[in-house]
Design an enzyme around this catalytic site. Structure first.
Site, PDB file in Angstrom:
ATOM      1  N   TYR A 192       0.826  -1.206   0.000  1.00 27.33           N
ATOM      2  CA  TYR A 192       0.000   0.000   0.000  1.00 27.33           C
ATOM      3  C   TYR A 192       0.863   1.259   0.000  1.00 27.33           C
ATOM      4  CZ  TYR A 192      -3.797  -3.128   1.239  1.00 27.33           C
ATOM      5  OH  TYR A 192      -4.710  -4.136   1.227  1.00 27.33           O
ATOM      6  N   LYS A 227       3.905 -15.230   3.788  1.00 25.15           N
ATOM      7  CA  LYS A 227       4.183 -16.017   2.577  1.00 25.15           C
ATOM      8  C   LYS A 227       5.704 -16.150   2.490  1.00 25.15           C
ATOM      9  CE  LYS A 227       2.743 -17.917  -1.334  1.00 25.15           C
ATOM     10  NZ  LYS A 227       2.081 -19.227  -1.315  1.00 25.15           N
ATOM     11  N   ASP A 264      -1.972 -18.682   1.924  1.00 20.23           N
ATOM     12  CA  ASP A 264      -2.898 -19.505   1.123  1.00 20.23           C
ATOM     13  C   ASP A 264      -3.533 -20.584   2.005  1.00 20.23           C
ATOM     14  OD1 ASP A 264      -0.242 -20.248   1.233  1.00 20.23           O
ATOM     15  OD2 ASP A 264      -0.132 -21.028  -0.800  1.00 20.23           O
ATOM     16  N   ASP A 286      -6.049  -7.480   4.946  1.00 19.51           N
ATOM     17  CA  ASP A 286      -7.169  -6.862   4.232  1.00 19.51           C
ATOM     18  C   ASP A 286      -8.055  -7.959   3.645  1.00 19.51           C
ATOM     19  OD1 ASP A 286      -8.794  -5.117   2.880  1.00 19.51           O
ATOM     20  OD2 ASP A 286      -7.241  -4.237   1.629  1.00 19.51           O
ATOM     21  N   ASP A 315     -11.893  -9.717   5.178  1.00 16.79           N
ATOM     22  CA  ASP A 315     -13.131  -9.717   4.378  1.00 16.79           C
ATOM     23  C   ASP A 315     -13.668 -11.139   4.302  1.00 16.79           C
ATOM     24  OD1 ASP A 315     -12.992  -6.989   3.802  1.00 16.79           O
ATOM     25  OD2 ASP A 315     -13.578  -7.287   1.719  1.00 16.79           O
TER      26      ASP A 315
END
Ligand code: NAD
Length: 357
Positions: free
Chosen positions: A142, A189, A221, A245, A249
């Site tokens: 970001y 990751k 994942d 993020d 959700d």
């Protein structure tokens, strides 16, 4: 207690739901003899329209002077459909997080029993789930350098983390884990990304300072899969900005809807409280938005910024009671909901307000 609260409704359904978070705070002040004063400020598209700037200096000044901020959401379809626009609503949100040093975003997955059937996940898998996400908020892709080649056919976003950024949020997450079930899962990751390897090494170092907390490291994942397969497996989840993020959700489906999840962004100074959802153009202006996430964000403000757990609980109980009485907004209604109890934003807001003890 005297507190000054800045309200930033922002755009779309932010305008509709934030008034209920504010009204809930006002009601708490009356019921518990506190003095809460409110001011309002612009951000996002609402600010661009008036000032040309998604985060006007005046908003930032008011934010710095307040004891806490209640925010709605930013975003407008015109920007989503035209990525070439240079001045954008989300720049306001990213800038205020950076300017106020809001590096830790806490997202509790609060699961009301009444909504077990509203989720797309089976009730017996969900029941008993209680997760607290710590999403890092001021680093990652970001904020890393963004580049586009001259022919516009190649683009990159720098995924960057500094050690201190990982350390400070890791401490907050471990301290929370100590107060809960003493389990922490750090999601990264590290098999592919160098920034994730730094993340994992740093978390491993910090973990030594919290020997009473059991640490697990998981790849993003796998975490995305496990969250649906067995959400009860998780307690405190610590993760980077982008992974957090997306993962939260996904986790909103555990709570039944995006309209149910509140968040607190904290760091160096003033706390910032907002639903996790966006401005939801598809339902904006139609009295369809669920205001409960804004009311639950107000509860987080009472607890975290003002140290008023009893008052916070009064708001959560009022939401719980409205759900127990069978009232639903459209996003959390299911086949068992009586048609007469499916309410609009205003009606649900009023219902909860009347139930605040
Ligand atoms: P969104 O969160 O706005 O909506 C996703 C879906 O969830 C939509 O179908 C929406 O109707 C539903 N939903 C969201 N909140 C709800 C509520 N309170 N009650 C009932 N249903 C609700 O995400 P999006 O559609 O991807 O993005 C819309 C805009 O919001 C974009 O411009 C995006 O940039 C912006 N956005 C802002 C924030 C923020 O301000 N923090 C976060 C995410 C997206």
């Amino acid at each position: 207690m005297k507190k000054h609260i800045l309200v930033i409704p922002g755009d779309g359904i932010g305008q509709e739901v934030t008034q209920w978070g504010k009204a809930a705070l006002d009601q708490i002040a009356k019921n518990y003899n506190h003095e809460f004063t409110f001011d309002e400020a612009l951000m996002g598209h609402a600010a661009i329209k008036v000032t040309g700037n998604p985060l006007p200096d005046e908003t930032l000044e008011k934010a710095r002077k307040s004891d806490a901020i209640l925010f709605g959401a930013i975003g407008h379809a015109m920007y989503d459909n035209d990525p070439s626009l240079k001045v954008r609503p989300e720049q306001g949100l990213l800038k205020i997080r950076k300017e106020l040093g809001l590096y830790a975003n806490l997202r509790p997955i609060l699961l009301f029993d009444e909504l077990l059937e509203a989720s797309s996940i089976k009730a017996h898998i969900l029941k008993g789930t209680d997760i607290l996400f710590f999403r890092e908020l001021t680093g990652d892709v970001y904020f890393g350098e963004k580049k586009r080649s001259e022919d516009r056919n190649t683009a990159s976003d720098l995924m960057i983390y500094h050690k201190y950024e990982v350390e400070r949020i890791a401490h907050k997450a471990y301290q929370a884990a100590q107060q809960r079930s003493k389990r922490l899962c750090s999601v990264d990751k590290a098999n592919v990304l160098e920034s994730s390897r730094l993340w994992r090494e740093t978390v491993q170092e910090i973990a030594k300072q919290y020997p009473d907390v059991e640490t697990e490291h998981m790849f993003i994942d796998n975490a995305a899969m496990q969250l649906i397969k067995n959400p009860k497996k998780f307690d405190v989840v610590l993760t980077a900005n982008l992974f957090g993020d997306i993962l939260t959700d996904e986790a909103s489906q555990i709570a039944g809807s995006m309209g149910m999840l509140a968040s607190a962004s904290v760091g160096d100074g003033v706390g910032f409280y907002e639903p996790i959802h966006g401005s939801a153009h598809d339902i904006a202006g139609k009295n369809l938005a669920n205001p409960l996430a804004s009311i639950l964000s107000a509860a987080l403000m009472l607890e975290i910024s003002f140290g008023l757990p009893e008052e916070a609980k009064a708001l959560v109980n009022a939401v719980d009671q409205a759900l127990k009485d069978g009232y639903r907004t459209g996003d959390i209604a299911d086949q068992n909901t009586e048609a007469s109890k499916v309410l609009g934003t205003q009606e649900m807001g009023n219902k909860v307000l009347g139930l605040i003890k």
